[in-house]
Design an enzyme around this catalytic site. Structure first.
Site, short mmCIF file in Angstrom:
data_model
loop_
_atom_site.label_atom_id
_atom_site.label_comp_id
_atom_site.label_asym_id
_atom_site.label_seq_id
_atom_site.Cartn_x
_atom_site.Cartn_y
_atom_site.Cartn_z
N LYS A 184 7.15 -24.58 -38.29
CA LYS A 184 7.23 -23.92 -37.00
C LYS A 184 5.82 -23.92 -36.42
O LYS A 184 4.92 -23.23 -36.89
CB LYS A 184 7.73 -22.47 -37.11
N GLU A 261 -3.28 -17.34 -44.70
CA GLU A 261 -4.66 -17.65 -44.37
C GLU A 261 -4.91 -16.99 -43.03
O GLU A 261 -4.38 -17.41 -42.01
CB GLU A 261 -4.86 -19.17 -44.33
N CYS A 295 -11.17 -19.46 -37.74
CA CYS A 295 -11.16 -18.25 -38.57
C CYS A 295 -12.40 -18.15 -39.45
O CYS A 295 -12.84 -17.06 -39.77
CB CYS A 295 -9.90 -18.23 -39.42
N GLU A 394 -12.11 -9.46 -35.17
CA GLU A 394 -12.17 -10.90 -34.90
C GLU A 394 -11.95 -11.14 -33.41
O GLU A 394 -10.88 -10.84 -32.88
CB GLU A 394 -11.09 -11.62 -35.72
P1 NAD Z 1 -0.59 -15.25 -34.23
O1 NAD Z 1 -0.89 -14.77 -35.59
O2 NAD Z 1 0.30 -14.44 -33.37
O3 NAD Z 1 0.10 -16.70 -34.31
C1 NAD Z 1 -0.02 -17.60 -35.38
C2 NAD Z 1 1.32 -18.29 -35.63
O4 NAD Z 1 2.29 -17.31 -35.97
C3 NAD Z 1 1.90 -19.02 -34.41
O5 NAD Z 1 2.60 -20.16 -34.82
C4 NAD Z 1 2.87 -18.01 -33.87
O6 NAD Z 1 3.87 -18.62 -33.12
C5 NAD Z 1 3.43 -17.46 -35.16
N1 NAD Z 1 4.14 -16.18 -35.07
C6 NAD Z 1 3.92 -15.15 -34.21
N2 NAD Z 1 4.79 -14.16 -34.43
C7 NAD Z 1 5.59 -14.58 -35.45
C8 NAD Z 1 6.70 -14.01 -36.15
N3 NAD Z 1 7.18 -12.80 -35.85
N4 NAD Z 1 7.28 -14.71 -37.14
C9 NAD Z 1 6.82 -15.92 -37.48
N5 NAD Z 1 5.79 -16.53 -36.85
C10 NAD Z 1 5.18 -15.85 -35.85
O7 NAD Z 1 -1.94 -15.51 -33.49
P2 NAD Z 1 -2.17 -15.61 -31.90
O8 NAD Z 1 -1.47 -14.53 -31.14
O9 NAD Z 1 -1.86 -16.98 -31.54
O10 NAD Z 1 -3.72 -15.28 -31.82
C11 NAD Z 1 -4.15 -13.92 -31.83
C12 NAD Z 1 -5.35 -13.75 -32.71
O11 NAD Z 1 -5.06 -14.22 -34.02
C13 NAD Z 1 -6.58 -14.55 -32.32
O12 NAD Z 1 -7.32 -13.95 -31.33
C14 NAD Z 1 -7.31 -14.63 -33.63
O13 NAD Z 1 -8.04 -13.46 -33.84
C15 NAD Z 1 -6.21 -14.74 -34.63
N6 NAD Z 1 -5.95 -16.11 -35.06
C16 NAD Z 1 -6.42 -16.51 -36.25
C17 NAD Z 1 -6.20 -17.80 -36.67
C18 NAD Z 1 -6.71 -18.28 -37.98
O14 NAD Z 1 -6.92 -19.48 -38.15
N7 NAD Z 1 -6.89 -17.44 -38.97
C19 NAD Z 1 -5.52 -18.69 -35.88
C20 NAD Z 1 -5.02 -18.26 -34.65
C21 NAD Z 1 -5.25 -16.97 -34.27
#
Ligand code: NAD
Ligand code: MN
Length: 492
Positions: A184, A261, A295, A394
């Protein structure tokens, strides 16, 4: 936009490139131009259900999980297809993720295509079975054999910041381990997944169902189905700590294996005998790479009070000279934030930093010379309180928080004053002194005196709230394996 003709808007489910149920689609937006660059499938719960069913069937009813040769062949075909088509993929990653062109020659694309060979070979050379020899238990002697087997159906959930890299970082070890998978992808970066699906369908012998790629605008609906479904054995997730915790809760009722992660707030430490004059500027400004959307990017800098002013002067100069803007320009290392929402989140943190009393020396807003795109200026905060919001949370933007310290113990204390524990760096004139500090930092990776930890065989992951488990390396491969021990008689 030219160069995007190869992009794929359909998902891969059970070996077929398919539209979403009812033909639902959503727009893929280029964050540098704010233009719609294409329409992609917007999966329904029914689509996700079919993808999970296909992965389950491929695991339970085909030889996939025990046929290492077929897995090697299929993944090597995928590698060759990616090498053949990397110039078709490159503009897609730049356009949908706002990834600077220069980064696609490294971790945003080319190095991941190269590095997937390591994962393939890791599985080919892996000791899948071993004999423990004879053990006597209540007078009865037994042989024992330990088998490593695929865990089952893996749900792979990836973010938008390094979309192609993270898709491959999960997909290749999962499949080589013998799992089947549902990937996904992040709503903002669908093509980095759907293009893989296209190549898998059209240019490999990978059998139907072993890998399914699902795109959707709303991650929660289909995501919650994937993480809660009893047919799924394992979830491998990269993203925010907040969603990571949500996923862990979702996985509890069926006791799925969870790999997470998550976020980071890593520290770069310059000890008082390090070359601050030369290194602090470029090292600090390098956090602006890809808009700080990584990250493991060390977005706190710890400077010794004795050389604080000198370090700050070098940083100010470096931040004023960060090349940012149009990601298709090879000179730029910083492009836009991924979305208006992320840009506004970063700007809100910058306002919070000002309110809490940190000094904003460079940047702090939207660039006036860029009319379109979700850009944020390279931003330098100094005199930051280590307990304040911008030192603790972050930001995921091009924002560095500079904090002074007294001595090595104080630096270690400040670096570890974080709920995160992902990465960091230490600089010293003495390798031994730097190593001693590095040993005391509670993070999963560290760079000492400029050494690079990132490699396909380097395990990567977090301490504390930065996650669970490791990606890459043998440790990463093992995340997708189960262990079975069989006792059998010493005589036939
Ligand atoms: P997020 O954690 O919401 O999204 C990451 C992934 O999880 C995406 O594929 C998203 O579609 C999916 N996701 C979201 N809700 C879900 C659910 N209920 N069930 C399954 N999958 C789900 O991150 P974001 O909103 O895109 O970004 C917000 C913050 O997250 C950023 O500002 C940053 O601080 C952090 N972030 C960290 C990383 C990393 O590499 N560690 C990557 C992206 C974002
Ligand atoms: Mn996009």
């Amino acid at each position: 936009m030219p160069g995007l003709e190869a992009a794929e808007g359909r998902m891969l489910i059970d070996g077929q490139l398919v539209e979403a149920e009812g033909g639902r689609t959503y727009a893929n937006v280029n964050p540098a131009t704010e233009e719609v660059i294409g329409q992609v499938a917007d999966a329904t719960v029914g689509d996700m259900d079919r993808a999970i069913a296909a992965a389950r069937r491929a695991f339970d009813e085909t030889k996939w999980s025990t046929d290492l040769e077929a897995r090697s062949r299929g993944m090597r075909q995928l590698h060759e297809a990616l090498v053949r088509h990397k110039e078709d993929l490159r503009p897609q990653i730049i356009a949908e993720a706002g990834a600077p062109l220069q980064l696609t020659y490294a971790v945003q694309q080319d190095s991941c295509i190269q590095d997937m060979l390591w994962d393939i070979e890791c599985a080919e050379k892996f000791e899948w079975e071993r004999e423990l020899g004879v053990h006597e238990f209540f007078g009865m002697k037994s042989n024992r054999r330990v088998l490593h087997e695929a865990t089952g159906v893996a749900g792979l959930i990836t973010p938008w910041n390094f979309p192609f890299m993270l898709n491959l970082s999960k997909l290749v070890p999962a499949l080589m381990a013998g799992c089947t998978a549902v990937l996904k992808v992040a709503p903002d970066t669908p093509w980095s997944g759907t293009y893989l699906g296209k190549l898998i369908a059209e240019e490999t012998d990978l059998p139907p169902g072993v890998i399914n790629v699902v795109t959707s605008e709303d991650p929660a609906e289909v995501g919650d189905l994937l993480t809660g479904d009893p047919r799924v054995d394992l979830i491998s997730f990269t993203g925010s700590t907040q969603i990571g915790k949500h996923i862990m809760v979702r996985c509890a009722p069926t006791l799925k294996r969870v790999f997470l992660e998550l976020g980071g707030k890593s520290a770069q430490i310059f000890l008082d005998d390090s070359n601050i004059e030369q290194i602090a500027g470029p090292s600090g400004a390098s956090i602006c790479i890809h808009g700080g959307q990584g990250c493991a990017i060390p977005t706190r800098m710890l400077l010794p009070r004795s050389k604080y002013d000198e370090g700050v002067a070098r940083l100010e100069e470096a931040f004023r000279n960060v090349a940012y803007g149009d990601p298709t320009d090879i000179a730029n290392s910083q492009g836009p934030q991924i979305s208006a929402k992320q840009r506004d989140r970063v700007l809100a943190y910058i306002e919070k930093g000002k309110q809490e009393g940190a000094r904003c020396l460079v940047g702090g807003g939207r660039p006036s010379h860029l009319e379109k795109g979700y850009f944020v200026e390279p931003t330098l905060f100094v005199d930051v309180d280590p307990d304040s919001t911008i030192a603790q949370e972050e930001i995921f933007g091009p924002v560095l928080a500079v904090i002074p310290f007294d001595d090595d113990d104080d630096a270690v204390r400040i670096a570890n004053n974080s709920r995160y524990g992902l990465s960091g760096s230490v600089q010293s004139g003495s390798l031994e002194r730097a190593m001693n500090v590095a040993r005391r930092i509670r993070t999963g990776t560290l760079s000492v005196n400029g050494g690079m930890w990132f490699a396909p065989d380097s395990p990567f992951g977090g301490y504390k709230e930065s996650g669970l488990g490791r990606e890459h390396g043998i440790e990463g491969f093992r995340e997708y394996l189960q262990t079975k021990t069989i006792g059998y008689p010493t005589t036939r």
